[in-house]
Design a protein around this motif. Structure first.
Motif, mmCIF file in Angstrom:
data_model
loop_
_atom_site.group_PDB
_atom_site.id
_atom_site.type_symbol
_atom_site.label_atom_id
_atom_site.label_comp_id
_atom_site.label_asym_id
_atom_site.label_seq_id
_atom_site.Cartn_x
_atom_site.Cartn_y
_atom_site.Cartn_z
ATOM 1 N N LYS A 101 0.831 -1.198 0.000
ATOM 2 C CA LYS A 101 0.000 0.000 0.000
ATOM 3 C C LYS A 101 0.866 1.249 0.000
ATOM 4 O O LYS A 101 1.667 1.467 0.898
ATOM 5 C CB LYS A 101 -0.910 0.020 1.224
ATOM 6 C CG LYS A 101 -1.828 1.235 1.291
ATOM 7 C CD LYS A 101 -2.760 1.158 2.474
ATOM 8 C CE LYS A 101 -3.666 2.376 2.537
ATOM 9 N NZ LYS A 101 -4.623 2.293 3.659
ATOM 10 N N THR B 31 -2.107 -8.181 -9.098
ATOM 11 C CA THR B 31 -2.617 -7.173 -8.169
ATOM 12 C C THR B 31 -3.027 -5.921 -8.933
ATOM 13 O O THR B 31 -2.297 -5.445 -9.806
ATOM 14 C CB THR B 31 -1.556 -6.805 -7.119
ATOM 15 O OG1 THR B 31 -1.101 -8.006 -6.494
ATOM 16 C CG2 THR B 31 -2.157 -5.902 -6.052
ATOM 17 N N TYR B 33 -4.947 -1.968 -8.459
ATOM 18 C CA TYR B 33 -5.261 -0.902 -7.506
ATOM 19 C C TYR B 33 -6.063 0.192 -8.208
ATOM 20 O O TYR B 33 -5.804 0.515 -9.369
ATOM 21 C CB TYR B 33 -3.971 -0.245 -6.995
ATOM 22 C CG TYR B 33 -2.858 -1.176 -6.596
ATOM 23 C CD1 TYR B 33 -2.058 -1.775 -7.568
ATOM 24 C CD2 TYR B 33 -2.569 -1.431 -5.265
ATOM 25 C CE1 TYR B 33 -1.004 -2.617 -7.223
ATOM 26 C CE2 TYR B 33 -1.518 -2.265 -4.902
ATOM 27 C CZ TYR B 33 -0.749 -2.857 -5.892
ATOM 28 O OH TYR B 33 0.287 -3.683 -5.538
ATOM 29 N N TYR B 35 -6.883 4.240 -7.474
ATOM 30 C CA TYR B 35 -6.561 5.422 -6.681
ATOM 31 C C TYR B 35 -7.453 6.582 -7.109
ATOM 32 O O TYR B 35 -7.839 6.705 -8.277
ATOM 33 C CB TYR B 35 -5.105 5.852 -6.913
ATOM 34 C CG TYR B 35 -4.053 4.950 -6.324
ATOM 35 C CD1 TYR B 35 -3.597 3.830 -7.015
ATOM 36 C CD2 TYR B 35 -3.484 5.227 -5.092
ATOM 37 C CE1 TYR B 35 -2.613 3.010 -6.481
ATOM 38 C CE2 TYR B 35 -2.492 4.419 -4.550
ATOM 39 C CZ TYR B 35 -2.075 3.310 -5.257
ATOM 40 O OH TYR B 35 -1.094 2.512 -4.719
ATOM 41 N N LEU B 45 -5.276 5.571 -2.210
ATOM 42 C CA LEU B 45 -5.745 4.240 -2.558
ATOM 43 C C LEU B 45 -7.203 4.055 -2.164
ATOM 44 O O LEU B 45 -7.585 4.313 -1.017
ATOM 45 C CB LEU B 45 -4.896 3.177 -1.848
ATOM 46 C CG LEU B 45 -5.286 1.732 -2.132
ATOM 47 C CD1 LEU B 45 -4.985 1.358 -3.583
ATOM 48 C CD2 LEU B 45 -4.562 0.774 -1.183
ATOM 49 N N GLN B 48 -7.723 -2.315 -3.412
ATOM 50 C CA GLN B 48 -6.664 -3.163 -3.942
ATOM 51 C C GLN B 48 -7.205 -4.579 -4.091
ATOM 52 O O GLN B 48 -7.794 -5.127 -3.148
ATOM 53 C CB GLN B 48 -5.456 -3.159 -2.997
ATOM 54 C CG GLN B 48 -4.321 -4.087 -3.413
ATOM 55 C CD GLN B 48 -3.173 -4.073 -2.429
ATOM 56 O OE1 GLN B 48 -3.057 -3.188 -1.591
ATOM 57 N NE2 GLN B 48 -2.286 -5.065 -2.515
ATOM 58 N N GLN B 50 -6.264 -8.635 -5.233
ATOM 59 C CA GLN B 50 -5.291 -9.673 -5.543
ATOM 60 C C GLN B 50 -6.092 -10.722 -6.315
ATOM 61 O O GLN B 50 -6.976 -11.369 -5.746
ATOM 62 C CB GLN B 50 -4.694 -10.273 -4.266
ATOM 63 C CG GLN B 50 -3.756 -11.420 -4.520
ATOM 64 C CD GLN B 50 -2.316 -10.986 -4.695
ATOM 65 O OE1 GLN B 50 -2.007 -9.816 -4.558
ATOM 66 N NE2 GLN B 50 -1.443 -11.918 -4.989
ATOM 67 N N SER B 94 -1.207 -1.572 -11.558
ATOM 68 C CA SER B 94 -1.098 -3.019 -11.369
ATOM 69 C C SER B 94 0.325 -3.387 -10.988
ATOM 70 O O SER B 94 1.268 -2.632 -11.245
ATOM 71 C CB SER B 94 -1.530 -3.777 -12.634
ATOM 72 O OG SER B 94 -0.617 -3.583 -13.695
ATOM 73 N N GLN B 106 4.523 -0.631 -8.690
ATOM 74 C CA GLN B 106 3.200 -0.445 -9.264
ATOM 75 C C GLN B 106 3.328 0.359 -10.553
ATOM 76 O O GLN B 106 4.019 1.373 -10.588
ATOM 77 C CB GLN B 106 2.288 0.284 -8.275
ATOM 78 C CG GLN B 106 2.008 -0.525 -7.020
ATOM 79 C CD GLN B 106 1.075 0.167 -6.071
ATOM 80 O OE1 GLN B 106 0.223 0.969 -6.474
ATOM 81 N NE2 GLN B 106 1.209 -0.125 -4.777
#
Lengths: 114, 117
Positions: A101, B31, B33, B35, B45, B48, B50, B94, B106
């Protein structure tokens, strides 16, 4: 609570001059540290990252950053700025072992004068 | 290697309307994400994934925002109903997720710029 501070909202430098963008973090333990750049209309691009080891980190486009534990800082530097470096720069942190994160600072807008 | 794709790039809607954003991550990246980047702020964020499971949605306003990644590849983020304060750039990212627990880079898409009037 963890936080990332970029004290300079705007910075203007002349082309060819040196650059330093400041980043300070507040965290329980030393996190992973990152610098990203965002050009207008573009996504974020990773410039460099610090995980461990040598505290002077080299990145892409001639950028480097130095991790200073005693100052909780991770400042970004470039010896000679090019007009194409004009963009917004974000410092980010992630906790070690913490699931990837990212927490971002508020960014520094860089303007380059020709 | 193709990057993270997002569409649309721009969207203008009236408040109380609904809107959806689409993201296609880099091939093989497990993964994903989402935002939210409000003008003058850094990205925050929202959620998220997985594969098709949610890892972290602690900052997603669940009364109006929803996201899914049904087949573990593409993802959709929806806002219903939209508020003025939802005006922002929505970024998708990702990462590979090798499962080692190590920090992974990322990769971000270009974002969708939303304006709520």
């Amino acid at each position: 609570a963890q936080s990332v501070t970029q004290p300079d909202i705007h910075i203007t430098v002349s082309e060819g001059a040196s650059l330093e963008l400041r980043c300070n973090y507040s965290y329980g333990a030393t996190p992973y540290l990152f610098w990203y750049v965002q050009s207008p209309g573009q996504g974020l691009q990773l410039l460099l990252k610090y995980f461990s080891g040598d505290t002077l980190v080299q990145g892409i486009k001639g950028f480097e950053a130095e991790f200073k534990r005693s100052q909780s800082s991770f400042n970004l530097r470039k010896p000679s700025v090019h007009w194409s470096d004009a963009a917004e720069y974000f410092c980010a942190v992630a906790p070690r072992g913490g699931g990837n994160k990212l927490t971002f600072g508020t960014g520094t807008q860089l303007k380059v004068e020709l | 290697e193709a990057g993270v794709a997002q569409s649309p790039r721009y969207k203008i809607i009236e408040k109380r309307q609904s809107v959806a954003f689409w993201c296609n991550p880099i091939s093989g990246h497990a993964t994903l994400y989402w935002y939210q980047q409000i003008l003058g702020q850094g990205p925050k964020l929202l959620i998220q994934f997985q594969n098709n499971g949610v890892v972290d949605d602690s900052q997603l306003p669940k009364d109006r925002f929803s996201a899914e990644r049904l087949k573990g590849v593409d993802s959709t983020l929806k806002i219903q109903p939209a508020k003025l304060e939802d005006s922002a750039v929505y970024l998708c990212a990702s990462s590979l997720a090798r499962g080692t627990g190590a920090q992974e880079t990322q990769y971000f898409g270009p974002g969708t710029r939303l304006l709520v009037l």
